[in-house]
Design an enzyme around this catalytic site. Structure first.
Site, short mmCIF file in Angstrom:
data_model
loop_
_atom_site.label_atom_id
_atom_site.label_comp_id
_atom_site.label_asym_id
_atom_site.label_seq_id
_atom_site.Cartn_x
_atom_site.Cartn_y
_atom_site.Cartn_z
N ARG A 111 23.32 -25.28 22.94
CA ARG A 111 23.37 -24.51 21.81
C ARG A 111 21.87 -23.75 21.65
O ARG A 111 20.84 -24.53 21.53
CB ARG A 111 23.59 -25.33 20.60
CG ARG A 111 24.62 -26.26 20.68
CD ARG A 111 24.96 -27.19 19.64
NE ARG A 111 25.10 -26.58 18.35
CZ ARG A 111 25.06 -27.10 17.10
NH1 ARG A 111 25.04 -28.54 17.04
NH2 ARG A 111 25.44 -26.56 16.00
N HIS A 486 4.64 11.08 -4.47
CA HIS A 486 4.75 11.47 -5.69
C HIS A 486 6.26 10.96 -6.25
O HIS A 486 6.30 10.21 -7.24
CB HIS A 486 4.78 12.87 -6.13
CG HIS A 486 4.66 13.50 -7.54
ND1 HIS A 486 5.96 13.43 -8.15
CD2 HIS A 486 3.82 13.26 -8.42
CE1 HIS A 486 5.79 13.79 -9.42
NE2 HIS A 486 4.53 13.51 -9.84
N ARG A 601 -2.50 6.36 -18.12
CA ARG A 601 -2.82 7.64 -17.52
C ARG A 601 -2.79 8.70 -18.37
O ARG A 601 -1.57 9.29 -18.80
CB ARG A 601 -2.12 7.80 -16.17
CG ARG A 601 -2.58 6.95 -15.18
CD ARG A 601 -1.50 6.90 -13.92
NE ARG A 601 -0.40 6.36 -14.52
CZ ARG A 601 0.73 5.73 -13.60
NH1 ARG A 601 0.44 5.58 -12.29
NH2 ARG A 601 1.55 5.09 -14.34
N ARG A 656 -7.51 5.37 -19.17
CA ARG A 656 -8.21 6.01 -18.17
C ARG A 656 -8.53 7.40 -18.72
O ARG A 656 -7.67 8.13 -18.94
CB ARG A 656 -7.48 5.94 -16.73
CG ARG A 656 -8.38 6.62 -15.69
CD ARG A 656 -7.70 6.54 -14.46
NE ARG A 656 -6.41 7.70 -14.33
CZ ARG A 656 -5.53 7.44 -13.36
NH1 ARG A 656 -5.95 6.84 -12.17
NH2 ARG A 656 -4.59 8.65 -13.45
N GLU A 792 -12.61 2.53 -7.25
CA GLU A 792 -11.71 3.01 -6.31
C GLU A 792 -12.59 3.90 -5.11
O GLU A 792 -11.76 4.46 -4.52
CB GLU A 792 -10.83 4.03 -7.04
CG GLU A 792 -11.33 4.82 -8.01
CD GLU A 792 -10.27 5.37 -8.54
OE1 GLU A 792 -9.03 5.50 -8.43
OE2 GLU A 792 -10.60 6.05 -9.99
N GLY A 813 -8.60 0.67 -8.45
CA GLY A 813 -7.66 1.55 -8.14
C GLY A 813 -7.46 1.51 -6.69
O GLY A 813 -8.20 2.26 -5.82
N THR A 814 -6.54 0.69 -6.11
CA THR A 814 -6.48 0.38 -4.79
C THR A 814 -5.70 1.42 -4.16
O THR A 814 -5.90 1.50 -2.65
CB THR A 814 -5.79 -0.85 -4.49
OG1 THR A 814 -4.71 -0.96 -5.21
CG2 THR A 814 -6.76 -2.07 -4.92
N ASN A 815 -5.09 2.45 -4.52
CA ASN A 815 -4.61 3.55 -3.93
C ASN A 815 -5.61 4.45 -3.23
O ASN A 815 -5.82 4.59 -2.20
CB ASN A 815 -3.46 4.50 -4.79
CG ASN A 815 -2.37 3.73 -5.23
OD1 ASN A 815 -2.11 2.56 -4.77
ND2 ASN A 815 -2.03 4.11 -6.27
N ASP A 816 -6.61 4.80 -4.17
CA ASP A 816 -7.92 5.57 -3.87
C ASP A 816 -8.67 4.79 -2.70
O ASP A 816 -9.27 5.24 -1.85
CB ASP A 816 -8.45 6.25 -5.21
CG ASP A 816 -7.79 7.50 -5.41
OD1 ASP A 816 -7.57 8.44 -4.45
OD2 ASP A 816 -7.57 7.80 -6.57
N CYS A 878 -5.24 -2.08 -10.56
CA CYS A 878 -4.08 -1.18 -11.03
C CYS A 878 -3.48 -0.44 -10.13
O CYS A 878 -2.81 0.53 -10.40
CB CYS A 878 -4.45 -0.64 -12.18
SG CYS A 878 -5.63 0.39 -12.03
#
Ligand code: ADP
Ligand code: MG
Ligand code: MG
Length: 927
Positions: A111, A486, A601, A656, A792, A813-816, A878
């Site tokens: 097995r 988006h 926003r 913001r 950011e 702002g961890t996206n930017d 955020c």
């Protein structure tokens, strides 16, 4: 990459025994903690034997042996084969039987069992050790020739197919043929003689289909390969096949999908056979200690009398429910023992287990157990029940819930029983399932919704203009764009199911139809489709949906999570805020348990019918028009803030200041150019066209080559101070009115976006403070409105200590920050090259989904520098990552932030993960 990376075992013992010796003493060497060496199955067989459960004796060859064998190009590592030989001899002496013996042969199963349960690996081989001599021994022992010949032919069939890769149909066809000749309907009606002849025939099939060049160790006679008679050769070939299956295509693919490391290898378990097919006192079955579908505390499973191995799951015969076992006189005693075993296992593993067992002539044998898989609903119920039963603590209950599973629970899903006509696949951008008629534009979506029809908005990509249609759509589908496009971000924010990047969809929005690549199917407006945003699939027609609910158990578990994450005796509290731009999102988030708004926003407030106002502000040359526009904006923004602050009374709302480049609020210049050309063609005069031409010039003048790195964020405040001035005034006025007129406790915080230079922050802050003072005086109230920075950009992280001197909080702002750290444009990277990077393993994860270590380093550095200057400063995250389980863990535990802020639907998950982060930090401290 993935689970189990970097597990190194240096100690070279390659074979571990389990079960008892000839005196009935347990000689097990492994235990449940050793799954990286013994695999899941082997580790748990050892554990069961250790706690005194009846496990057929055997031994496990380690995963590291598999890895060594595979890495050396299928060559056995030194000493391994002789260790296996010793283990076989040891097993023979423990059992008092010998492999291949013509009087009383030892038979074993082989097995596979990797550290993580893994379909795609080699199937189990049963009855290994049979040959023309030992089958006689089996007949002598059982006095049942039919059983013996049936076992032998099953072995040849399994061995040939599973180990040697001979087509299974060849054997099935021979079996069918034999039934026809014998004039019987079921295999079980074949006589011993029939089966004996089948054995000859099966060996014949083997010889015809196995090549000697591939297996030089096999005997030749008359130029034909013979089925291996030597049980030790049978065993070695079977083990090699298990090792080989680790790298087969199916297994590799499965590991890739489930991010399991390729370096782990699989273990092989060699175990004495027990037979559930020795008549009516024998049986075999599978069971769960609780109901894995809904969590009910009951024994759950099926068994078959007089059956072997996979017969139960193969569905050839109708199984019986496990609860009936104790009602069958011949099996009642074993059935009761099984029920006791369920309880022993649950108490031992302190979790729901799944189990495989066999009853051989009234005697119970345990063949497998592990902590069982369960639905999200069952996971919650079991966790809550087990806390009530005193089996586990609240902390354990919270740490056991899988965040990804919770995510599914919070959204409607496809009914699992429905048949799906899948049209195409895309990215699973926002979870949940939706059904609706196709519409191709935001306006059509709105029109259909007004008539009460459900729609799925199908677009190439979405932009801020589509917001209205997106809001009313049941689901959103785009053929372009990635998981942070988006469409994806907005859909997740609204909790709307979304599938992005459905590349097979060729959308013609003018003709209002979709051609599907590789299919004749053409979709038209009004056709009904279903999408599942958790799986990323698009289905024709209406799939029935099952809706999710916040059950009592979910509430209970999350309330425990809150206790844990907010407890300050064990370190910094882990707060959860929400990204919400309007009162209804705020309301929704409160019901999901958000503590505050971490990101509001304001520019979303400029869309819709207010777009005209901001446009006239941006485009006008005349001061009076601009002042009038600003006054209007002040009025409407104040109204918005009044609503939001009222909804969030007593809770922080981080607002913001305006962030996006202004041209996002303007009309598409291409459309305007077309309009002008059309008017020209119709013979419009220069006078009539002048205004439009001027407009076009202004819009063109605002265009930027890299708007993401252009005039946006705090730069707007420096260039057009009127805008932030107006916004601060709106915030302050709303707060002042609520305090003075309604006696409320509004708690706005003002956040300045995209700061990179300290002076940007300093100047903007000075203006803001000025306005705050004016409003205080005007309303006769005192306002305490902290002013902070959205961090950011990498530069801001470096000068964090400087900025902190005039900043009360940082929100990352961890996206930017990801975009600018990598130099990846988020709008393009996800569709253009990140998928290829992932495929070629340039990247392990999409950094826009799961935070990258270097970005965490920047955040951690900024927190440290900020805190050093201002010890009472607070820190949050955020970006999209604020709702991602793995990212949440590192933000709290490595970067030391105080809160994460995410879209409303992710708030429950963030609460769970924030608590799990705390528990993990505690256990690391304790270790
Ligand atoms: P899987 O990983 O697919 O569950 P298993 O190794 O558990 O494969 O084996 C498949 C079937 O064979 C199971 O039903 C198991 O109970 C049965 N089986 C395996 N080993 C033995 C054995 N030694 N005696 C009797 N049945 C066995
Ligand atoms: Mg099994
Ligand atoms: Mg930003």
């Amino acid at each position: 990459m993935g689970r189990g990376r970097g597990i190194a075992v240096t100690d070279e013992q390659r074979v571990f025994r389990f079960g008892s010796d000839e005196h009935g003493n347990d000689v097990t060497e492994g235990d449940a903690s050793m799954k990286y060496r013994l695999g899941g199955k082997g580790a748990n067989l050892a554990e069961m034997a250790r706690i005194g459960l009846p496990v057929p004796p055997g031994f496990t060859i380690t995963c590291q042996t598999c890895t060594a064998y595979a890495n050396a190009g299928n060559v056995w590592p030194e000493g391994a084969l002789s260790e296996i030989d010793e283990a076989v001899e040891d097993l023979e002496s423990r059992l008092g039987k010998r492999l291949g013996d013509s009087h009383d042969p030892l038979l074993v199963s082989v097995r596979s069992g990797a550290p993580f349960s893994m379909p795609g690996m080699m199937d189990t081989v049963l009855n290994l050790g049979l040959n023309d001599e030992s089958v006689q021994g089996l007949i002598a022992q059982t006095e049942n020739p039919r059983f013996a010949w049936d076992s032998y032919r099953r072995f040849i069939q399994m061995f040939s197919n599973v180990v040697m890769g001979v087509d299974a149909d060849l054997f099935e066809n021979a079996l069918t043929q034999r039934r026809l000749v014998a004039g019987v309907r079921a295999d079980s009606d074949l006589s011993a003689d029939d089966l004996q002849e089948l054995v000859i025939e099966f060996k014949e099939i083997f010889s015809e289909n196995v090549s000697q060049t591939a297996y030089p160790e096999l005997d030749l006679s008359n130029g034909r390969v013979q089925f291996p008679r030597d049980p030790r050769l049978q065993l070695r070939l079977a083990i090699q096949a298990v090792f080989g299956s680790w790298m087969n295509e199916r297994a590799c693919l499965y590991r890739k999908h489930n991010s399991i490391s390729d370096d782990l290898g699989t273990a092989v378990n060699v175990q004495v056979m027990v037979f559930g097919n020795k008549g009516n006192t024998s049986a075999t079955g599978v069971a769960f200690t609780r109901n894995p579908a809904d969590g009910t505390h009951e024994f759950y499973g099926d068994f078959l009398v007089n059956a072997q191995g996979e017969d139960v799951v193969a569905g050839i015969r109708n199984t019986e429910p496990i609860s009936d076992l104790v009602g069958i006189p011949e099996l009642a005693a074993a059935g009761r023992q099984l029920e006791e075993t369920f309880v022993i296992l649950e108490n031992h593993y302190r979790d729901m287990c799944d189990i495989e067992f066999t009853i051989e002539q009234g005697r119970l044998w345990m063949l497998q157990t592990r902590v069982g898989k369960r639905t999200a609903q069952a996971a919650l119920k079991i966790a809550v029940d087990m806390v009530e039963e005193g089996l586990i603590s609240r902390e354990e209950a919270v740490s056991r819930i899988d965040p990804a599973q919770l995510d599914q629970l919070l959204h409607p899903q496809f009914d699992m029983t429905a048949k799906l006509d899948i049209l195409a696949r895309g990215l699973n951008a926002s979870p949940g399932a939706a059904v609706g008629e196709i519409v191709f534009s935001s306006d059509d979506a709105v029109a259909a919704a007004e008539e009460g029809r459900s729609v799925v908005l199908v677009r190439w990509e979405t932009n801020p203009d589509d917001l209205k249609g997106m809001t009313v759509a049941e689901g959103i589908l785009t053929s372009h764009g990635g998981k942070t496009s988006h469409a994806a971000v907005i859909a997740r924010g609204m909790g709307t199911p979304c599938v992005c990047g459905v590349e097979a969809f060729h959308i013609d929005a003018v003709k209002k139809e979709v051609r599907i690549e590789g299919s004749d199917h053409i979709l038209h407006e009004g056709d009904v489709i279903s999408i599942d945003g958790a799986q990323g699939i698009v289905v024709a027609g209406a799939v029935p949906l099952v809706s999710a609910e916040m059950t009592g158990d979910l509430d209970t578990v999350l309330s425990w999570a809150d206790e844990i994450r907010l407890d300050t005796t064990s370190g910094r509290a882990h707060h959860v805020r929400v990204n919400a731009d309007n009162p209804s999102d705020a309301q929704l988030a409160l019901s999901f348990g958000a503590e505050a708004i971490g990101l509001c926003r304001t520019e979303h407030m400029f869309l819709g019918e207010r777009k005209d106002i901001i446009q006239s502000f941006i485009l006008s040359d005349t001061d009076t028009v601009r002042i009038h526009a600003l006054d209007e904006l002040l009025r409407v923004q104040t109204e918005d803030f009044l609503e939001i602050f009222r909804t969030m009374n007593g809770r922080s709302v981080v607002v913001r200041l305006i962030d996006p480049p202004l041209h996002e609020f303007l009309d598409d210049p291409r459309e305007l150019a077309i309009e002008i050309a059309r008017l020209e063609a119709l013979g419009a005069t220069e006078d009539e066209l002048a205004e439009k031409r001027a407009l076009l010039r202004r819009i063109d003048g605002m265009a930027e080559s890299n708007p993401m790195l252009g005039l946006r964020g705090v730069r707007l405040s420096i260039v057009y101070p009127d805008l932030p001035l107006m916004q601060v005034r709106a915030i302050a006025t709303a707060a002042a009115r609520l305090i003075r007129d309604e006696g409320l406790d509004p708690k706005p915080e003002i956040m300045i976006p995209l700061v990179s230079i300290t002076e940007e922050h300093v100047q903007t802050r000075a203006i803001a403070e000025q306005v705050l003072k004016e409003v205080e005086r005007e309303y006769g109230v005192s306002l305490e409105i902290p002013i902070g920075t959205m961090v950011e950009l990498p530069r801001a992280c470096f000068v964090a200590g400087e900025i902190a001197k005039t900043s009360e909080f940082f929100c990352f702002g961890t996206n930017d920050l990801t975009q600018t750290t990598f130099g990846f444009s988020r709008d393009d990277a996800e569709s253009k090259f990140i998928p290829i990077y992932l495929h070629k393993k340039v990247l392990d994860d999409n950094p826009f989904e799961t935070i990258d270590e270097t970005v965490v380093d920047l955040v951690a550095m900024a927190v440290e520098r900020g805190r050093a200057v201002r010890p009472d400063m607070h820190f949050g995250v955020c970006g999209e990552h604020g709702g991602d389980p793995r990212s949440i863990l590192v933000f709290f535990n490595r970067a030391g932030v105080d809160y994460v802020s995410c879209s409303p639907y992710r708030v429950p998950i963030a609460r769970l993960c924030a608590a799990q982060a705390k528990l993990e930090a505690q256990s690391e401290r304790d270790a």
